[in-house]
Design a protein around this motif. Structure first.
Motif, PDB file in Angstrom:
ATOM      1  N   LYS A   1       0.827  -1.215   0.000  1.00 46.82           N
ATOM      2  CA  LYS A   1       0.000   0.000   0.000  1.00 46.82           C
ATOM      3  C   LYS A   1       0.859   1.262   0.000  1.00 46.82           C
ATOM      4  O   LYS A   1       0.358   2.355  -0.233  1.00 46.82           O
ATOM      5  N   LEU A   2       2.159   1.110   0.198  1.00 46.77           N
ATOM      6  CA  LEU A   2       3.063   2.253   0.140  1.00 46.77           C
ATOM      7  C   LEU A   2       3.472   2.613  -1.289  1.00 46.77           C
ATOM      8  O   LEU A   2       4.140   3.612  -1.510  1.00 46.77           O
ATOM      9  N   ILE A   3       3.050   1.809  -2.262  1.00 43.68           N
ATOM     10  CA  ILE A   3       3.398   2.063  -3.666  1.00 43.68           C
ATOM     11  C   ILE A   3       2.399   3.051  -4.265  1.00 43.68           C
ATOM     12  O   ILE A   3       1.189   2.856  -4.170  1.00 43.68           O
ATOM     13  N   GLU A   4       2.939   4.110  -4.891  1.00 43.07           N
ATOM     14  CA  GLU A   4       2.085   5.066  -5.602  1.00 43.07           C
ATOM     15  C   GLU A   4       1.248   4.321  -6.625  1.00 43.07           C
ATOM     16  O   GLU A   4       1.671   3.308  -7.181  1.00 43.07           O
ATOM     17  N   ARG A   5       0.090   4.855  -6.928  1.00 37.11           N
ATOM     18  CA  ARG A   5      -0.804   4.212  -7.879  1.00 37.11           C
ATOM     19  C   ARG A   5      -1.567   5.240  -8.692  1.00 37.11           C
ATOM     20  O   ARG A   5      -1.730   6.370  -8.226  1.00 37.11           O
ATOM     21  N   PRO A   6      -2.000   4.803  -9.844  1.00 38.61           N
ATOM     22  CA  PRO A   6      -1.689   3.546 -10.507  1.00 38.61           C
ATOM     23  C   PRO A   6      -0.328   3.611 -11.190  1.00 38.61           C
ATOM     24  O   PRO A   6       0.179   4.690 -11.468  1.00 38.61           O
ATOM     25  N   VAL A   7       0.239   2.461 -11.453  1.00 39.32           N
ATOM     26  CA  VAL A   7       1.425   2.360 -12.295  1.00 39.32           C
ATOM     27  C   VAL A   7       0.980   1.612 -13.549  1.00 39.32           C
ATOM     28  O   VAL A   7       0.260   0.617 -13.454  1.00 39.32           O
ATOM     29  N   VAL A   8       1.369   2.143 -14.702  1.00 40.03           N
ATOM     30  CA  VAL A   8       1.012   1.514 -15.973  1.00 40.03           C
ATOM     31  C   VAL A   8       2.308   1.267 -16.737  1.00 40.03           C
ATOM     32  O   VAL A   8       3.171   2.145 -16.804  1.00 40.03           O
ATOM     33  N   GLU A   9       2.425   0.062 -17.293  1.00 42.07           N
ATOM     34  CA  GLU A   9       3.653  -0.263 -18.026  1.00 42.07           C
ATOM     35  C   GLU A   9       3.348  -0.928 -19.356  1.00 42.07           C
ATOM     36  O   GLU A   9       2.315  -1.567 -19.528  1.00 42.07           O
ATOM     37  N   ASN A  10       4.298  -0.744 -20.275  1.00 40.60           N
ATOM     38  CA  ASN A  10       4.319  -1.526 -21.505  1.00 40.60           C
ATOM     39  C   ASN A  10       5.639  -2.285 -21.531  1.00 40.60           C
ATOM     40  O   ASN A  10       6.302  -2.376 -20.491  1.00 40.60           O
ATOM     41  N   ASP A  11       6.037  -2.798 -22.666  1.00 41.37           N
ATOM     42  CA  ASP A  11       7.257  -3.607 -22.715  1.00 41.37           C
ATOM     43  C   ASP A  11       8.520  -2.813 -22.403  1.00 41.37           C
ATOM     44  O   ASP A  11       9.497  -3.365 -21.927  1.00 41.37           O
ATOM     45  N   ARG A  12       8.512  -1.504 -22.673  1.00 36.63           N
ATOM     46  CA  ARG A  12       9.727  -0.708 -22.546  1.00 36.63           C
ATOM     47  C   ARG A  12       9.705   0.355 -21.467  1.00 36.63           C
ATOM     48  O   ARG A  12      10.746   0.826 -21.027  1.00 36.63           O
ATOM     49  N   LYS A  13       8.530   0.791 -21.071  1.00 34.57           N
ATOM     50  CA  LYS A  13       8.433   1.955 -20.199  1.00 34.57           C
ATOM     51  C   LYS A  13       7.297   1.772 -19.197  1.00 34.57           C
ATOM     52  O   LYS A  13       6.344   1.042 -19.441  1.00 34.57           O
ATOM     53  N   ALA A  14       7.397   2.485 -18.067  1.00 35.97           N
ATOM     54  CA  ALA A  14       6.320   2.499 -17.073  1.00 35.97           C
ATOM     55  C   ALA A  14       6.197   3.918 -16.530  1.00 35.97           C
ATOM     56  O   ALA A  14       7.166   4.680 -16.532  1.00 35.97           O
ATOM     57  N   VAL A  15       4.996   4.263 -16.083  1.00 27.96           N
ATOM     58  CA  VAL A  15       4.740   5.587 -15.502  1.00 27.96           C
ATOM     59  C   VAL A  15       3.819   5.454 -14.306  1.00 27.96           C
ATOM     60  O   VAL A  15       3.015   4.524 -14.219  1.00 27.96           O
ATOM     61  N   ILE A  16       3.937   6.416 -13.414  1.00 23.83           N
ATOM     62  CA  ILE A  16       2.963   6.584 -12.342  1.00 23.83           C
ATOM     63  C   ILE A  16       1.857   7.443 -12.931  1.00 23.83           C
ATOM     64  O   ILE A  16       2.140   8.501 -13.499  1.00 23.83           O
ATOM     65  N   GLY A  17       0.616   7.016 -12.818  1.00 32.99           N
ATOM     66  CA  GLY A  17      -0.505   7.734 -13.417  1.00 32.99           C
ATOM     67  C   GLY A  17      -0.979   8.913 -12.582  1.00 32.99           C
ATOM     68  O   GLY A  17      -2.156   9.021 -12.278  1.00 32.99           O
ATOM     69  N   ARG A  18      -0.079   9.786 -12.201  1.00 34.26           N
ATOM     70  CA  ARG A  18      -0.387  11.009 -11.456  1.00 34.26           C
ATOM     71  C   ARG A  18       0.415  12.136 -12.057  1.00 34.26           C
ATOM     72  O   ARG A  18       1.611  12.192 -11.810  1.00 34.26           O
ATOM     73  N   PRO A  19      -0.191  12.963 -12.852  1.00 33.60           N
ATOM     74  CA  PRO A  19      -1.598  12.976 -13.214  1.00 33.60           C
ATOM     75  C   PRO A  19      -1.936  11.838 -14.179  1.00 33.60           C
ATOM     76  O   PRO A  19      -1.051  11.292 -14.840  1.00 33.60           O
ATOM     77  N   ALA A  20      -3.213  11.534 -14.261  1.00 33.88           N
ATOM     78  CA  ALA A  20      -3.667  10.410 -15.080  1.00 33.88           C
ATOM     79  C   ALA A  20      -3.258  10.561 -16.543  1.00 33.88           C
ATOM     80  O   ALA A  20      -3.022   9.569 -17.222  1.00 33.88           O
TER      81      ALA A  20
END
Length: 113
Positions: A87-106
């Protein structure tokens, strides 16, 4: 394949999921509170985001403030703490094969779609 690390109880996470759904791309949902990440998985995500582990920590969580805020933790220790307490992990996290981002801002989610 797009993966969203999702918490159903979080408004920002639900907003992020809607953006992913609207993209029309194939995706999978990982409810990381029910299916926690391993240290290796979390390390890969952090590397894909090109951030340091502390940037992924939800610093306003009571658990963080009471138990970890005043400690000088290494990156490896921070990853272990997030694996132990997802629960300490920022959310949401979205990833593809090469990159990931924190969805803040969405809107940042669009970088990986």
């Amino acid at each position: 394949m797009i993966t969203i690390y999702h918490n159903t109880r979080c408004k920002k996470s639900r907003e992020g999921l809607e953006i992913v759904k609207e993209s029309g791309k194939d995706y999978q949902i990982r409810e990381y509170l029910k299916v926690p990440l391993t240290e290796e998985e979390l390390s890969v995500l952090i590397e894909k985001m090109n951030i340091s582990p502390i940037q992924l920590v939800r610093k306003n969580e009571k658990l963080w403030k009471e138990n970890y805020k005043e400690k000088d933790l290494s990156d490896k220790e921070l990853i272990s703490v997030m694996v132990k307490h997802p629960k300490l992990i920022e959310r949401p996290v979205v990833e593809n094969d090469r990159k990931a981002v924190i969805g803040r801002p969405a809107s940042d989610i669009k970088e990986v779609l």
